[in-house]
Design a protein around this motif. Structure first.
Motif, PDB file in Angstrom:
ATOM      1  N   ASN A 177     -58.497   8.966   4.233  1.00  0.00           N
ATOM      2  CA  ASN A 177     -57.842   9.034   3.013  1.00  0.00           C
ATOM      3  C   ASN A 177     -58.022  10.526   2.685  1.00  0.00           C
ATOM      4  O   ASN A 177     -59.134  10.945   2.385  1.00  0.00           O
ATOM      5  N   PRO A 178     -56.940  11.228   2.485  1.00  0.00           N
ATOM      6  CA  PRO A 178     -57.030  12.534   2.115  1.00  0.00           C
ATOM      7  C   PRO A 178     -57.156  13.048   0.763  1.00  0.00           C
ATOM      8  O   PRO A 178     -57.602  13.981   0.337  1.00  0.00           O
ATOM      9  N   HIS A 179     -57.147  11.789  -0.143  1.00  0.00           N
ATOM     10  CA  HIS A 179     -57.339  12.036  -1.611  1.00  0.00           C
ATOM     11  C   HIS A 179     -56.447  12.954  -2.441  1.00  0.00           C
ATOM     12  O   HIS A 179     -56.914  13.570  -3.164  1.00  0.00           O
ATOM     13  N   GLN A 180     -55.334  13.168  -1.745  1.00  0.00           N
ATOM     14  CA  GLN A 180     -54.369  13.944  -2.453  1.00  0.00           C
ATOM     15  C   GLN A 180     -52.934  13.299  -1.772  1.00  0.00           C
ATOM     16  O   GLN A 180     -52.548  12.234  -1.188  1.00  0.00           O
ATOM     17  N   ALA A 181     -51.872  14.166  -2.639  1.00  0.00           N
ATOM     18  CA  ALA A 181     -50.449  13.842  -2.164  1.00  0.00           C
ATOM     19  C   ALA A 181     -50.120  14.168  -0.685  1.00  0.00           C
ATOM     20  O   ALA A 181     -50.778  14.907  -0.163  1.00  0.00           O
ATOM     21  N   ILE A 182     -49.341  12.954  -0.222  1.00  0.00           N
ATOM     22  CA  ILE A 182     -49.086  13.150   1.177  1.00  0.00           C
ATOM     23  C   ILE A 182     -47.558  13.453   1.375  1.00  0.00           C
ATOM     24  O   ILE A 182     -46.716  13.060   0.450  1.00  0.00           O
ATOM     25  N   THR A 183     -47.332  14.128   2.510  1.00  0.00           N
ATOM     26  CA  THR A 183     -46.031  14.564   2.753  1.00  0.00           C
ATOM     27  C   THR A 183     -45.714  13.763   3.961  1.00  0.00           C
ATOM     28  O   THR A 183     -46.394  14.159   5.070  1.00  0.00           O
ATOM     29  N   GLU A 184     -44.722  12.998   4.051  1.00  0.00           N
ATOM     30  CA  GLU A 184     -44.212  12.338   5.424  1.00  0.00           C
ATOM     31  C   GLU A 184     -43.181  13.145   6.052  1.00  0.00           C
ATOM     32  O   GLU A 184     -41.841  13.138   5.526  1.00  0.00           O
ATOM     33  N   TRP A 185     -43.412  13.668   7.316  1.00  0.00           N
ATOM     34  CA  TRP A 185     -42.411  14.775   7.639  1.00  0.00           C
ATOM     35  C   TRP A 185     -41.356  14.111   8.756  1.00  0.00           C
ATOM     36  O   TRP A 185     -41.900  13.395   9.620  1.00  0.00           O
ATOM     37  N   CYS A 186     -40.341  14.353   8.191  1.00  0.00           N
ATOM     38  CA  CYS A 186     -38.950  13.414   9.081  1.00  0.00           C
ATOM     39  C   CYS A 186     -39.277  12.060   9.217  1.00  0.00           C
ATOM     40  O   CYS A 186     -39.426  11.568  10.137  1.00  0.00           O
ATOM     41  N   GLY A 187     -39.476  11.330   8.186  1.00  0.00           N
ATOM     42  CA  GLY A 187     -40.131   9.937   7.722  1.00  0.00           C
ATOM     43  C   GLY A 187     -39.205   8.908   7.911  1.00  0.00           C
ATOM     44  O   GLY A 187     -39.460   7.829   7.775  1.00  0.00           O
ATOM     45  N   GLY A 188     -38.022   9.346   8.294  1.00  0.00           N
ATOM     46  CA  GLY A 188     -36.898   8.189   8.337  1.00  0.00           C
ATOM     47  C   GLY A 188     -36.839   7.236   7.102  1.00  0.00           C
ATOM     48  O   GLY A 188     -36.578   7.727   5.970  1.00  0.00           O
ATOM     49  N   LYS A 189     -37.091   5.742   7.285  1.00  0.00           N
ATOM     50  CA  LYS A 189     -36.720   4.944   6.068  1.00  0.00           C
ATOM     51  C   LYS A 189     -38.419   5.053   5.236  1.00  0.00           C
ATOM     52  O   LYS A 189     -38.661   4.363   4.349  1.00  0.00           O
ATOM     53  N   GLY A 190     -39.406   5.921   5.822  1.00  0.00           N
ATOM     54  CA  GLY A 190     -40.616   6.139   5.032  1.00  0.00           C
ATOM     55  C   GLY A 190     -41.599   4.942   5.317  1.00  0.00           C
ATOM     56  O   GLY A 190     -42.286   4.641   4.401  1.00  0.00           O
ATOM     57  N   TYR A 191     -41.388   4.211   6.412  1.00  0.00           N
ATOM     58  CA  TYR A 191     -42.453   2.797   6.739  1.00  0.00           C
ATOM     59  C   TYR A 191     -43.971   3.671   6.821  1.00  0.00           C
ATOM     60  O   TYR A 191     -44.924   2.894   6.156  1.00  0.00           O
TER      61      TYR A 191
ATOM     62  N   ILE B 265     -33.554  14.043   6.944  1.00  0.00           N
ATOM     63  CA  ILE B 265     -32.156  14.778   6.764  1.00  0.00           C
ATOM     64  C   ILE B 265     -31.173  13.693   6.668  1.00  0.00           C
ATOM     65  O   ILE B 265     -30.057  14.082   6.092  1.00  0.00           O
ATOM     66  N   ASP B 266     -31.322  12.483   7.161  1.00  0.00           N
ATOM     67  CA  ASP B 266     -30.191  11.481   7.102  1.00  0.00           C
ATOM     68  C   ASP B 266     -30.268  10.672   5.878  1.00  0.00           C
ATOM     69  O   ASP B 266     -31.095   9.872   5.681  1.00  0.00           O
ATOM     70  N   LEU B 267     -29.078  10.805   5.398  1.00  0.00           N
ATOM     71  CA  LEU B 267     -28.966  10.308   3.859  1.00  0.00           C
ATOM     72  C   LEU B 267     -28.916   8.815   3.931  1.00  0.00           C
ATOM     73  O   LEU B 267     -29.469   7.906   2.810  1.00  0.00           O
ATOM     74  N   GLN B 268     -28.388   8.062   4.792  1.00  0.00           N
ATOM     75  CA  GLN B 268     -28.322   6.468   4.875  1.00  0.00           C
ATOM     76  C   GLN B 268     -29.874   6.115   5.054  1.00  0.00           C
ATOM     77  O   GLN B 268     -30.044   5.083   4.552  1.00  0.00           O
ATOM     78  N   LEU B 269     -30.837   6.671   5.941  1.00  0.00           N
ATOM     79  CA  LEU B 269     -32.156   6.272   5.976  1.00  0.00           C
ATOM     80  C   LEU B 269     -32.750   6.716   4.703  1.00  0.00           C
ATOM     81  O   LEU B 269     -33.460   5.632   4.458  1.00  0.00           O
ATOM     82  N   ILE B 270     -32.338   7.638   4.028  1.00  0.00           N
ATOM     83  CA  ILE B 270     -33.153   7.936   2.640  1.00  0.00           C
ATOM     84  C   ILE B 270     -32.619   6.766   1.569  1.00  0.00           C
ATOM     85  O   ILE B 270     -33.610   6.226   0.893  1.00  0.00           O
ATOM     86  N   ARG B 271     -31.391   6.540   1.609  1.00  0.00           N
ATOM     87  CA  ARG B 271     -30.970   5.458   0.848  1.00  0.00           C
ATOM     88  C   ARG B 271     -31.731   4.051   1.020  1.00  0.00           C
ATOM     89  O   ARG B 271     -32.193   3.285   0.084  1.00  0.00           O
ATOM     90  N   ASP B 272     -32.041   3.811   2.348  1.00  0.00           N
ATOM     91  CA  ASP B 272     -32.634   2.438   2.829  1.00  0.00           C
ATOM     92  C   ASP B 272     -34.178   2.593   2.455  1.00  0.00           C
ATOM     93  O   ASP B 272     -34.727   1.755   1.829  1.00  0.00           O
ATOM     94  N   GLY B 273     -34.710   3.685   2.518  1.00  0.00           N
ATOM     95  CA  GLY B 273     -35.920   4.010   2.190  1.00  0.00           C
ATOM     96  C   GLY B 273     -36.171   3.854   0.611  1.00  0.00           C
ATOM     97  O   GLY B 273     -37.371   3.185   0.205  1.00  0.00           O
ATOM     98  N   ILE B 274     -35.499   4.443  -0.078  1.00  0.00           N
ATOM     99  CA  ILE B 274     -35.335   4.266  -1.535  1.00  0.00           C
ATOM    100  C   ILE B 274     -35.333   2.766  -1.919  1.00  0.00           C
ATOM    101  O   ILE B 274     -36.303   2.234  -2.667  1.00  0.00           O
TER     102      ILE B 274
ATOM    103  N   ASP C 164     -33.767  19.547   5.429  1.00  0.00           N
ATOM    104  CA  ASP C 164     -33.655  20.092   7.006  1.00  0.00           C
ATOM    105  C   ASP C 164     -34.815  20.832   7.229  1.00  0.00           C
ATOM    106  O   ASP C 164     -34.841  21.969   6.791  1.00  0.00           O
ATOM    107  N   VAL C 165     -35.740  20.154   8.000  1.00  0.00           N
ATOM    108  CA  VAL C 165     -37.121  20.887   7.848  1.00  0.00           C
ATOM    109  C   VAL C 165     -36.858  22.089   8.669  1.00  0.00           C
ATOM    110  O   VAL C 165     -37.919  22.842   8.607  1.00  0.00           O
ATOM    111  N   CYS C 166     -36.032  22.304   9.602  1.00  0.00           N
ATOM    112  CA  CYS C 166     -35.951  23.467  10.363  1.00  0.00           C
ATOM    113  C   CYS C 166     -35.289  24.786   9.679  1.00  0.00           C
ATOM    114  O   CYS C 166     -35.519  26.128  10.117  1.00  0.00           O
TER     115      CYS C 166
END
Length: 395
Positions: A121-135, A153-162, A178-180
């Motif tokens: 546990n990093p005991h701080q906010a986490i950033t999931e890099w290129c995380g798809g639906k965020g599992y 970057i994929d809007l449909q994956l974001i919607r599903d993740g939300i 777009d992380v690049c």
């Protein structure tokens, strides 16, 4: 467990790959008999004589393959030592809530669970890099009660993740990024980034950005090293000697331990038919192997003649009316029989190349202010891409 300094280990890997490049850079798929076949005829014959059962054993067990081939090439015996890595070990014994894996393939969920158990546990906010639906992010947030930002970057994956985050009441937000090319500093500074199987340029971009961010630590599991814009790989540490193309980087991920039987059969058919078409084309227009764009999978369903006619039309190759398609299909399967045996020698170097790529990142990050640790977070039967790169900022 103590380990050799990563810069020295990287230097050893670099020298080994350069010294033996004539054994692993030529591709039997493209060259009927690489030069090493003529300098090592006994090894060549021993490989071609392998029955299917032994071939499959060596394809699935690299240590056995290396032991077999090193009888003719003794220097290869050191590969197992060169590529040995410690296991990360479980840092968390907490049960993983299975309700979070809704809609996810079981193997992927096992990979995510194994990575979670290898992290602290990093005991701080986490950033999931290129995380798809965020599992992964949802699991980490649930277990550690930390806010998670999932970049995708994929809007449909974001919607599903939300939708899933809302359903599970997770402290998780999504950002279309777009992380690049996009600005990512707000998601890295004073955050803990995690990346599970971000492909090629995506994980390399994270490594480069970590070098210039205020990040206390990170966990990265690289994947698909060959996916990227550049035609040749530029090492992060410019003193390295190995010069390698994007195409050659495919060797580092050339494994099928997680594929289903049907997928393997289709892969074998695809390979044999491509080889057959190349031999047919070469009989009409002699040339060195010429790669062609990916062939639609649907073309494999209508017979070899249809496949050849569609491919020849696309490649602007005239096929004589008297073409014996049955003969050329047989030639293709015979070539494949040889190719899969001869390429066992190349496969001895897969993990060496992969670790060279990972060590390149590790040494680069060490030079930019991080303590770095490399380990395996799961067995390779769960995923061959099981190397975990973790780091913590030096005080």
């Amino acid at each position: 467990m103590t380990h050799m300094p990563y810069d020295l280990h990287l230097q050893q890997l670099d020298e080994f790959l350069v010294e033996h490049s004539s054994l692993w850079q030529p591709q039997p798929f493209k060259t009927t008999r690489p030069a090493w076949c003529f300098s090592h005829p006994e090894l060549t014959q021993a490989l071609l004589d392998l029955d299917d059962a032994t071939l499959h054993h060596y394809e699935s067990c690299q240590d056995a393959c290396i032991a077999f081939i090193s009888a003719w090439l003794p220097p290869l015996a050191q590969i197992s030592t060169l590529t040995a890595l410690p296991e990360s070990g479980q840092t968390s014994g907490d049960p993983v809530p299975v309700h979070l894996n809704t809609g996810m393939p079981g193997r992927k969920w096992q990979q995510i669970s194994a990575l979670y158990r290898s992290m602290k546990n990093p005991h701080q906010a986490i950033t999931e890099w290129c995380g798809g639906k965020g599992y992964l992010g949802r699991l980490l947030s649930t277990q550690w009660q930390q806010p998670v930002t999932t970049l995708e970057i994929d809007l449909q994956l974001i919607r599903d993740g939300i939708t899933l985050a809302t359903k599970h009441k997770t402290r998780q937000q999504f950002r279309q990024v777009d992380v690049c090319t996009d600005a990512c500093a707000p998601y890295l500074d004073h955050h803990y980034p995690v990346a599970l199987h971000a492909c090629g340029d995506l994980h390399r971009e994270l490594v480069k950005r970590l070098a210039h961010s205020h990040t206390t630590g990170f966990s990265i599991v690289p994947c698909c090293y060959h996916l990227g814009q550049a035609q040749r790989y530029t090492p992060l540490n410019h003193h390295l000697q190995l010069n390698i193309s994007r195409e050659e980087l495919r060797l580092a991920v050339n494994e099928t331990v997680t594929a289903r039987h049907h997928e393997i059969e289709k892969r074998d058919q695809d390979s044999a038919w491509k080889l057959a078409f190349h031999q047919l084309r070469q009989s009409l227009v002699p040339m060195e192997y010429k790669p062609f764009k990916p062939v639609p999978k649907a073309w494999l369903n209508d017979g070899f003649e249809s496949y050849c006619r569609k491919l020849s039309a696309r490649e602007k190759l005239y096929l004589p009316a008297a073409t014996d398609f049955s003969h050329w299909e047989q030639i293709g399967y015979q070539r494949r029989h040889e190719v899969v045996r001869l390429q066992l020698l190349r496969h001895c170097f897969k993990r060496v190349l992969e670790l060279w790529l990972v060590m390149d990142m590790a040494v680069y990050l060490e030079a930019h202010g991080y303590f770095v640790n490399i380990s395996t977070f799961c067995d390779r039967t769960l995923t061959p891409r099981n190397i975990l790169l973790q780091g913590a900022a030096r005080p």
